[in-house]
Scaffold this motif. Structure first.
Motif, PDB file in Angstrom:
ATOM      1  N   VAL A 141     -51.697  43.338  16.883  1.00 18.84           N
ATOM      2  CA  VAL A 141     -53.101  42.878  16.875  1.00 18.84           C
ATOM      3  C   VAL A 141     -53.135  41.387  17.179  1.00 18.84           C
ATOM      4  CG1 VAL A 141     -53.902  44.639  15.257  1.00 18.84           C
ATOM      5  CG2 VAL A 141     -53.009  42.485  14.375  1.00 18.84           C
ATOM      6  N   ASP A 142     -54.225  40.947  17.817  1.00 15.54           N
ATOM      7  CA  ASP A 142     -54.403  39.515  18.079  1.00 15.54           C
ATOM      8  C   ASP A 142     -54.660  38.781  16.774  1.00 15.54           C
ATOM      9  OD1 ASP A 142     -54.116  39.788  20.777  1.00 15.54           O
ATOM     10  OD2 ASP A 142     -56.254  40.035  21.164  1.00 15.54           O
ATOM     11  N   ILE A 143     -54.066  37.575  16.659  1.00 17.86           N
ATOM     12  CA  ILE A 143     -54.400  36.772  15.481  1.00 17.86           C
ATOM     13  C   ILE A 143     -55.785  36.151  15.699  1.00 17.86           C
ATOM     14  CG2 ILE A 143     -51.985  36.285  14.926  1.00 17.86           C
ATOM     15  CD1 ILE A 143     -52.405  33.488  16.126  1.00 17.86           C
ATOM     16  N   LYS A 144     -56.525  36.002  14.607  1.00 22.87           N
ATOM     17  CA  LYS A 144     -57.898  35.496  14.718  1.00 22.87           C
ATOM     18  C   LYS A 144     -57.921  33.992  14.921  1.00 22.87           C
ATOM     19  CE  LYS A 144     -59.956  39.271  12.070  1.00 22.87           C
ATOM     20  NZ  LYS A 144     -60.736  39.668  10.855  1.00 22.87           N
ATOM     21  N   ARG A 145     -57.166  33.268  14.132  1.00 26.23           N
ATOM     22  CA  ARG A 145     -57.180  31.820  14.276  1.00 26.23           C
ATOM     23  C   ARG A 145     -56.060  31.384  15.212  1.00 26.23           C
ATOM     24  NH1 ARG A 145     -53.673  28.798  11.123  1.00 26.23           N
ATOM     25  NH2 ARG A 145     -52.374  29.977   9.650  1.00 26.23           N
ATOM     26  N   ASN A 146     -56.322  30.314  15.908  1.00 25.41           N
ATOM     27  CA  ASN A 146     -55.352  29.831  16.890  1.00 25.41           C
ATOM     28  C   ASN A 146     -54.348  28.894  16.218  1.00 25.41           C
ATOM     29  OD1 ASN A 146     -54.004  29.309  19.200  1.00 25.41           O
ATOM     30  ND2 ASN A 146     -55.578  28.007  20.125  1.00 25.41           N
ATOM     31  N   ARG A 147     -53.312  29.498  15.642  1.00 26.72           N
ATOM     32  CA  ARG A 147     -52.280  28.715  14.963  1.00 26.72           C
ATOM     33  C   ARG A 147     -51.051  28.546  15.856  1.00 26.72           C
ATOM     34  NH1 ARG A 147     -48.358  32.212  14.057  1.00 26.72           N
ATOM     35  NH2 ARG A 147     -48.729  34.339  13.319  1.00 26.72           N
ATOM     36  N   LYS A 148     -50.131  27.732  15.389  1.00 26.14           N
ATOM     37  CA  LYS A 148     -48.874  27.555  16.113  1.00 26.14           C
ATOM     38  C   LYS A 148     -48.025  28.813  15.981  1.00 26.14           C
ATOM     39  CE  LYS A 148     -48.612  22.523  15.472  1.00 26.14           C
ATOM     40  NZ  LYS A 148     -47.807  21.405  14.915  1.00 26.14           N
ATOM     41  N   PHE A 195     -39.365  26.374  33.493  1.00 22.10           N
ATOM     42  CA  PHE A 195     -40.349  27.455  33.498  1.00 22.10           C
ATOM     43  C   PHE A 195     -41.705  26.891  33.082  1.00 22.10           C
ATOM     44  CE2 PHE A 195     -36.631  30.134  33.433  1.00 22.10           C
ATOM     45  CZ  PHE A 195     -37.042  31.303  34.081  1.00 22.10           C
ATOM     46  N   LYS A 196     -42.699  27.124  33.928  1.00 25.45           N
ATOM     47  CA  LYS A 196     -44.072  26.794  33.559  1.00 25.45           C
ATOM     48  C   LYS A 196     -44.667  28.013  32.866  1.00 25.45           C
ATOM     49  CE  LYS A 196     -44.793  23.423  37.237  1.00 25.45           C
ATOM     50  NZ  LYS A 196     -45.586  23.037  38.453  1.00 25.45           N
ATOM     51  N   VAL A 197     -45.155  27.800  31.645  1.00 22.78           N
ATOM     52  CA  VAL A 197     -45.604  28.919  30.813  1.00 22.78           C
ATOM     53  C   VAL A 197     -47.008  28.661  30.279  1.00 22.78           C
ATOM     54  CG1 VAL A 197     -45.104  30.322  28.766  1.00 22.78           C
ATOM     55  CG2 VAL A 197     -43.212  29.322  30.087  1.00 22.78           C
ATOM     56  N   LYS A 198     -47.849  29.698  30.362  1.00 20.86           N
ATOM     57  CA  LYS A 198     -49.183  29.642  29.749  1.00 20.86           C
ATOM     58  C   LYS A 198     -49.267  30.757  28.721  1.00 20.86           C
ATOM     59  CE  LYS A 198     -54.153  29.846  30.707  1.00 20.86           C
ATOM     60  NZ  LYS A 198     -54.470  30.946  29.795  1.00 20.86           N
ATOM     61  N   VAL A 199     -49.688  30.408  27.496  1.00 24.58           N
ATOM     62  CA  VAL A 199     -49.818  31.390  26.415  1.00 24.58           C
ATOM     63  C   VAL A 199     -51.227  31.959  26.442  1.00 24.58           C
ATOM     64  CG1 VAL A 199     -49.660  31.791  23.937  1.00 24.58           C
ATOM     65  CG2 VAL A 199     -48.139  30.128  25.026  1.00 24.58           C
ATOM     66  N   ASN A 200     -51.340  33.249  26.766  1.00 19.65           N
ATOM     67  CA  ASN A 200     -52.651  33.899  26.864  1.00 19.65           C
ATOM     68  C   ASN A 200     -53.123  34.456  25.518  1.00 19.65           C
ATOM     69  OD1 ASN A 200     -52.684  33.450  29.665  1.00 19.65           O
ATOM     70  ND2 ASN A 200     -51.476  35.318  30.007  1.00 19.65           N
ATOM     71  N   GLN A 201     -52.173  35.043  24.777  1.00 18.89           N
ATOM     72  CA  GLN A 201     -52.519  35.638  23.490  1.00 18.89           C
ATOM     73  C   GLN A 201     -51.346  35.478  22.526  1.00 18.89           C
ATOM     74  OE1 GLN A 201     -53.560  39.551  25.534  1.00 18.89           O
ATOM     75  NE2 GLN A 201     -54.809  39.729  23.682  1.00 18.89           N
TER      76      GLN A 201
END
Length: 432
Positions: A154-161, A237-243
């Motif tokens: 499941v996706d986490i609700k808050r955007n934490r590290k 590596f160029k990385v983007k975190v989507n979820q």
């Protein structure tokens, strides 16, 4: 014909004989007469070919057949003198001497027999051991692990590290010296941090990154990396975190037990614990058997059970060891062995002790299997190869055919027999 038979020991014998020229000539005459009845020779009707013509036509071949007939007679009479039946022989007789002169042939034939093995009190040789115990804590930990494996992401609700164990859904692209390389790009890839799925340093640098962040990760491909063009290279590596995803919490209760023990109408958490405990016991026992008890038991059997070994079987085992060693040697080393018989002999002797132990173990396991009625059918060998191939993502039929064509099936079958024999002895020790 003079024959002298000598039983060297319980597994080897030698038959020496003097074959007179007259005996070989008599065999030539007999074979030629038989051949005259069926031979096709130009100018003569079939069945009417004179013996003299047959002798001239088939000359050297007749001599070879006549000598072979005499050798068969030597072997037959020698075995009779020794009281050895053909059924007890192993392999083909070996001609160790064949000296021809004008009036006689001096021959020596070595034969090997299946050794007689007195197994004695085998149970006394099985080591004492304690059946592994399983604690409640181990059972609870395993059920928790299973539950987490069943849990959905499941996706986490808050955007934490992010931290180890999180699943990062990422877009990434790799570059070497500023140039993108083939196979280094992916979108919405689910990567569990700490899984070791990516090259060293990649996952560790994502710990502490948040959703929607873009980062550049400097890494180095291992020297032994599978793709030769990338091995040992520094990359970015160029990385983007989507979820960021985590395992949803699963409650360990009767409902989980019903889900895991499908088809069991009486499924409960207690029953699940009992099944898990049994599984862990089997895992621990298998580990104890394979890593400690089976090697120890086989070593004891080889040490304590004494019997004579067929010489040629030991020599064959040495041959295989030498061939394996030669496959790892340079051309110069192989050339030296070919040109120096003494050096080859020295090399062979370095493998003798191991060869003796290996051959002894094979005969002991074979004797025990017969005594205990242990068998492994070819169908079981096929099923084992199929299962292992599927586990490794290989084509089962192709894997089986490769083993068969390479002549490995008997060795695999023997290995399975050995495993079953040793397991049976150890299991009986537990029950006792």
């Amino acid at each position: 014909m003079e024959i002298k038979s000598n039983k060297i020991n319980g597994a080897n014998a030698e038959i020496e004989a003097t074959i007179l020229r007259d005996e070989v000539d008599a065999n030539i005459e007999k074979i030629a007469k038989e051949l005259a009845k069926t031979a096709s020779v130009q100018g003569f009707r079939k069945g009417k070919v004179p013996v003299a013509v047959v002798k001239k036509q088939y000359g050297e071949k007749l001599v070879e057949d006549a000598e072979a007939e005499a050798l068969r007679e030597v072997l037959s009479k020698g075995l009779d003198e020794l009281g050895i039946s053909n059924d007890s022989l192993i392999g083909e007789p070996t001609i160790s001497k064949f000296d021809k002169s004008d009036d006689k042939i001096e021959v020596a034939v070595k034969v090997a027999m299946r050794p007689q093995i007195d197994l004695g009190d085998i149970k006394s040789l099985v080591p004492d051991f304690t059946k592994p115990e399983v604690t409640d804590e181990e059972v609870d930990a395993r059920i928790k692990e299973i539950a987490e494996g069943q849990a959905p992401l499941v996706d986490i609700k808050r955007n934490r590290k992010m931290k180890e164990g999180d699943v990062a859904v990422i877009d990434f692209e790799g570059f070497i010296d500023g140039e993108a390389f083939e196979g280094g790009k992916g979108e919405n890839f689910e990567l569990t941090l700490g899984s070791g799925q990516f090259i060293p340093g990649f996952e560790e640098q994502l710990i502490g990154v948040k959703r929607d962040e873009e980062v550049t990760l400097p890494v180095s491909f291992p020297e032994n990396y599978g793709a030769e063009a990338l091995a040992g290279k520094a990359a970015e590596f160029k990385v983007k975190v989507n979820q960021i995803k985590v395992k949803d919490e699963v409650v360990v209760d009767d409902e989980l037990a019903k889900k895991l023990l499908q088809g069991d109408e009486e499924a409960s958490l207690e029953k699940l614990k009992a099944e898990v405990k049994k599984a862990i016991e089997q895992e621990k026992l298998a580990k104890l058997y394979n890593e400690e008890l089976k090697p120890k038991l086989l070593e004891t059997l080889v040490e304590k059970i004494d019997f004579d070994l067929p010489e040629f079987v030991v020599e064959q085992e040495i041959d295989m060891a030498v061939n394996k060693k030669a496959s790892q040697m340079s051309e110069d080393e192989i050339k030296e062995l070919r040109e120096n018989p003494e050096k080859l002999k020295e090399l062979r002797e370095t493998f003798r002790d191991d060869a003796i132990q290996s051959v002894k173990a094979t005969f002991i396991i074979d004797a025990l299997a017969q005594d205990m009625g242990v068998k492994v059918e070819e169908q079981e060998v096929m099923q084992t190869i199929y299962y292992e191939a599927m586990q490794m993502g290989q084509d089962p039929q192709k894997a089986y055919d490769q083993y068969k064509d390479a002549g490995y099936l008997p060795a695999i079958q023997m290995s399975m027999v050995e495993d079953r024999v040793l397991s049976t002895l150890l299991n009986e020790k537990i029950e006792a």
